[in-house]
Design an enzyme around this catalytic site. Structure first.
Site, PDB file in Angstrom:
ATOM      1  N   GLU A 265       0.827  -1.204   0.000  1.00  0.00           N
ATOM      2  CA  GLU A 265       0.000   0.000   0.000  1.00  0.00           C
ATOM      3  C   GLU A 265       0.868   1.263   0.000  1.00  0.00           C
ATOM      4  O   GLU A 265       0.525   2.276  -0.629  1.00  0.00           O
ATOM      5  CB  GLU A 265      -0.917   0.001   1.225  1.00  0.00           C
ATOM      6  CG  GLU A 265      -1.932  -1.123   1.247  1.00  0.00           C
ATOM      7  CD  GLU A 265      -2.905  -1.053   0.095  1.00  0.00           C
ATOM      8  OE1 GLU A 265      -3.239   0.056  -0.343  1.00  0.00           O
ATOM      9  OE2 GLU A 265      -3.325  -2.122  -0.389  1.00  0.00           O
ATOM     10  N   TRP A 268       1.767   1.776  -3.427  1.00  0.00           N
ATOM     11  CA  TRP A 268       0.685   2.333  -4.252  1.00  0.00           C
ATOM     12  C   TRP A 268       0.778   3.858  -4.314  1.00  0.00           C
ATOM     13  O   TRP A 268       0.465   4.468  -5.331  1.00  0.00           O
ATOM     14  CB  TRP A 268      -0.667   1.901  -3.675  1.00  0.00           C
ATOM     15  CG  TRP A 268      -1.839   2.348  -4.501  1.00  0.00           C
ATOM     16  CD1 TRP A 268      -2.580   3.477  -4.321  1.00  0.00           C
ATOM     17  CD2 TRP A 268      -2.404   1.681  -5.647  1.00  0.00           C
ATOM     18  NE1 TRP A 268      -3.572   3.561  -5.263  1.00  0.00           N
ATOM     19  CE2 TRP A 268      -3.493   2.463  -6.086  1.00  0.00           C
ATOM     20  CE3 TRP A 268      -2.095   0.501  -6.315  1.00  0.00           C
ATOM     21  CZ2 TRP A 268      -4.275   2.106  -7.185  1.00  0.00           C
ATOM     22  CZ3 TRP A 268      -2.886   0.144  -7.408  1.00  0.00           C
ATOM     23  CH2 TRP A 268      -3.951   0.933  -7.834  1.00  0.00           C
ATOM     24  N   TRP A 296     -23.620   8.887 -18.819  1.00  0.00           N
ATOM     25  CA  TRP A 296     -23.750   9.195 -17.402  1.00  0.00           C
ATOM     26  C   TRP A 296     -25.087   9.869 -17.107  1.00  0.00           C
ATOM     27  O   TRP A 296     -25.591  10.651 -17.920  1.00  0.00           O
ATOM     28  CB  TRP A 296     -22.624  10.113 -16.936  1.00  0.00           C
ATOM     29  CG  TRP A 296     -21.239   9.576 -17.072  1.00  0.00           C
ATOM     30  CD1 TRP A 296     -20.270  10.014 -17.916  1.00  0.00           C
ATOM     31  CD2 TRP A 296     -20.659   8.501 -16.321  1.00  0.00           C
ATOM     32  NE1 TRP A 296     -19.119   9.284 -17.750  1.00  0.00           N
ATOM     33  CE2 TRP A 296     -19.320   8.345 -16.776  1.00  0.00           C
ATOM     34  CE3 TRP A 296     -21.132   7.654 -15.319  1.00  0.00           C
ATOM     35  CZ2 TRP A 296     -18.464   7.387 -16.257  1.00  0.00           C
ATOM     36  CZ3 TRP A 296     -20.269   6.698 -14.800  1.00  0.00           C
ATOM     37  CH2 TRP A 296     -18.949   6.567 -15.267  1.00  0.00           C
ATOM     38  N   ASN A 331     -10.923   2.425   4.080  1.00  0.00           N
ATOM     39  CA  ASN A 331     -10.550   2.180   2.693  1.00  0.00           C
ATOM     40  C   ASN A 331     -11.504   1.226   1.977  1.00  0.00           C
ATOM     41  O   ASN A 331     -11.877   1.452   0.824  1.00  0.00           O
ATOM     42  CB  ASN A 331      -9.125   1.632   2.624  1.00  0.00           C
ATOM     43  CG  ASN A 331      -8.631   1.513   1.189  1.00  0.00           C
ATOM     44  OD1 ASN A 331      -8.556   2.507   0.487  1.00  0.00           O
ATOM     45  ND2 ASN A 331      -8.330   0.298   0.755  1.00  0.00           N
ATOM     46  N   TRP A 349     -17.614   9.518 -12.334  1.00  0.00           N
ATOM     47  CA  TRP A 349     -16.688   9.391 -11.201  1.00  0.00           C
ATOM     48  C   TRP A 349     -16.043  10.717 -10.831  1.00  0.00           C
ATOM     49  O   TRP A 349     -15.628  10.915  -9.677  1.00  0.00           O
ATOM     50  CB  TRP A 349     -15.607   8.348 -11.485  1.00  0.00           C
ATOM     51  CG  TRP A 349     -14.712   8.651 -12.647  1.00  0.00           C
ATOM     52  CD1 TRP A 349     -14.846   8.221 -13.933  1.00  0.00           C
ATOM     53  CD2 TRP A 349     -13.529   9.466 -12.635  1.00  0.00           C
ATOM     54  NE1 TRP A 349     -13.833   8.707 -14.727  1.00  0.00           N
ATOM     55  CE2 TRP A 349     -13.011   9.469 -13.949  1.00  0.00           C
ATOM     56  CE3 TRP A 349     -12.849  10.172 -11.646  1.00  0.00           C
ATOM     57  CZ2 TRP A 349     -11.847  10.165 -14.302  1.00  0.00           C
ATOM     58  CZ3 TRP A 349     -11.698  10.875 -11.991  1.00  0.00           C
ATOM     59  CH2 TRP A 349     -11.205  10.863 -13.303  1.00  0.00           C
ATOM     60  N   TRP A 372     -10.144   6.486  -8.038  1.00  0.00           N
ATOM     61  CA  TRP A 372     -11.448   6.638  -8.680  1.00  0.00           C
ATOM     62  C   TRP A 372     -11.448   6.011 -10.077  1.00  0.00           C
ATOM     63  O   TRP A 372     -12.413   5.345 -10.470  1.00  0.00           O
ATOM     64  CB  TRP A 372     -11.856   8.106  -8.750  1.00  0.00           C
ATOM     65  CG  TRP A 372     -12.529   8.560  -7.487  1.00  0.00           C
ATOM     66  CD1 TRP A 372     -11.957   9.185  -6.421  1.00  0.00           C
ATOM     67  CD2 TRP A 372     -13.901   8.380  -7.145  1.00  0.00           C
ATOM     68  NE1 TRP A 372     -12.894   9.416  -5.435  1.00  0.00           N
ATOM     69  CE2 TRP A 372     -14.098   8.937  -5.852  1.00  0.00           C
ATOM     70  CE3 TRP A 372     -14.995   7.811  -7.803  1.00  0.00           C
ATOM     71  CZ2 TRP A 372     -15.341   8.935  -5.217  1.00  0.00           C
ATOM     72  CZ3 TRP A 372     -16.237   7.812  -7.167  1.00  0.00           C
ATOM     73  CH2 TRP A 372     -16.401   8.366  -5.892  1.00  0.00           C
TER      74      TRP A 372
END
Length: 459
Positions: A265, A268, A296, A331, A349, A372
């Site tokens: 992580e 990341w 959308w 998370n 998004w 996202w």
């Protein structure tokens, strides 16, 4: 006395393992400055929750600098213009800072470098973004091979201790006061939950890290359980640079158990910077087709219900209310809430990314955009759009009953069996019905996906 050296602070608000401060302190008198620059980022100026955190972090950093015989200078305006003015006022010939990779900060660094000697140091990531390359010398787009390559370069450097003393200039330049900046909410003051949960600043980061070291070996088994806080909760401290990733790595690497999952992580964060280095506008555009043709929905009613935690899905509502109250969200729940907005409500998004930008205390341009787009399926490395997360199943699978009771108190009296999806007759008065049933949402999302692909093919 030699000319003073300016240290330009941004998201690196610490004295320990801070290469810009350490190098400047070795050279002579130091003028640490934080510039509140809302002009350079434009629409990416910090959101309200981040500004609350910034106020308290700067307050703590100023006190720490005072203890070292120094002080923190506060100025407001365009960073390049303010730094040039400070150099003229003080006779400083060099500016030291840490590299930042958000597109607006890269532009600001170029502007500063045109008029001043800007010395940039690495220190906000495990490895300098852009330095982890493929065999052909290119940058990675996919996380797994990126992490494999980064892992081979670990461990990171041994963290450097904070300077024993920081020499002061013969004369200090004028400084704003924090209160003048109005970073804290007043009418209304919505920050009670933030004050209860967080201790911004370097000492607060050390406390969080010490607490997590005791739990790091069990990370894999606990990190997905919202009701048992098994994550490190270091993300806002890392974002504001109150602790370096090298400090975190060195503290937890030998914890054993499943700590390797946590180290991934940390990796990341580096990966997200690697992505925005290649795609500076990643938070504003789709990285993959056929999202440019995606139908959308523009439902302000549904978007507001999502923001307020009034969707009728308890796990989603709990997460959104936790976010509003504390500036943070677990998370696993972030993924559920983001997937719900995109695939159940079919809302772009980017609407969710902007809401998180304003409400998260750890709102990070790279992490936010990459996460996202991963959830939407539109990123360079992403989940497939057709993999639609089932929030009710997720809630039960990850034992979210206690979490829901905390953040959706109107459901607190329901049993563990009923609380994830209150059945007819047991849904309390005042708690909303579902905006859409899961099966209907799934069918609508898959139909929209097929429509987007067809329009792309027709185009």
């Amino acid at each position: 006395m030699s000319s003073p050296v300016i240290v330009w602070l941004r998201r690196d608000l610490r004295l320990s393992d801070q290469p810009a401060i350490a190098e400047a302190a070795r050279k002579g008198p130091v003028i640490p400055v934080y510039i509140l620059d809302d002009e350079t980022p434009r629409h990416r100026a910090m959101g309200a929750a981040s500004r609350w955190w910034l106020h308290h972090s700067l307050d703590k950093l100023g006190a720490a600098l005072n203890d070292k015989g120094s002080r923190l200078i506060l100025r407001r305006g365009r960073a390049d213009e303010v730094l040039a003015q400070l150099a003229e006022e003080t006779g400083a010939q060099e500016v030291h800072a840490l590299h930042h990779y958000e597109p607006w900060w890269r532009n600001a660094e170029k502007a500063v470098g045109k008029t001043l000697t800007l010395c940039l140091h690495h220190g906000n990531y495990l490895a300098p973004p852009g330095s982890v390359t493929t065999g052909s010398g290119g940058l990675y787009k996919i996380y797994t091979p990126f992490w494999r390559a980064l892992r081979e370069r670990m461990p990171p450097h041994e963290p450097e201790r904070r300077p024993q003393k920081i020499a002061a200039p013969a004369r200090w330049p004028a400084s704003d006061t924090l209160s003048e900046w109005g970073l804290l909410p007043k009418k209304p003051d919505w920050a009670d939950g933030l004050r209860d949960m967080w201790e911004p600043g370097e000492e607060g980061a050390r406390k969080r890290l010490r607490a997590f070291v005791e739990e790091a070996s069990a990370y894999e088994g606990q990190r997905n359980l919202p009701g048992v806080e098994g994550t490190s909760m270091l993300s806002p401290h890392l974002h504001f640079g109150e602790v370096s990733p090298a400090q975190v790595w060195q503290a937890v690497a030998d914890a054993g158990g499943s700590v390797a999952t946590f180290l991934g992580e940390l990796g990341w964060r580096d990966y997200a910077q690697n992505v925005i280095l290649q795609y500076p506008d990643y938070a504003g555009r789709y990285a993959r087709d056929p999202f440019g043709d995606f139908p959308w929905r523009r439902s302000r009613r549904d978007l507001e219900a999502w923001k307020q935690g009034r969707t009728g899905y308890p796990i989603v509502d709990a997460g959104m209310r936790q976010l509003w109250h504390t500036g943070w969200m677990h998370n696993r729940v972030r993924m559920i809430a983001a997937s719900f907005l995109i695939k159940h409500l079919l809302i772009d998004w980017r609407e969710g990314e902007q809401w998180f930008w304003d409400t998260l205390v750890d709102a990070d341009y790279g992490n936010n955009a990459v996460n996202w787009q991963w959830t939407a399926g539109s990123g360079v490395d992403a989940n497939m759009f057709v993999r639609i997360m089932a929030p009710l199943t997720q809630s039960e699978k990850f034992d979210a009953a206690a979490y829901i009771r905390e953040w959706v108190p109107e459901l607190a009296d329901l049993s563990d069996a009923d609380i994830h999806d209150p059945p007819p007759g047991k849904r309390p008065k005042g708690y909303p019905e579902k905006l859409i049933e899961h099966r209907d949402a799934r069918e609508r999302a898959l139909s929209a996906w097929q429509q987007a692909k067809a329009e792309q093919g027709a185009g």
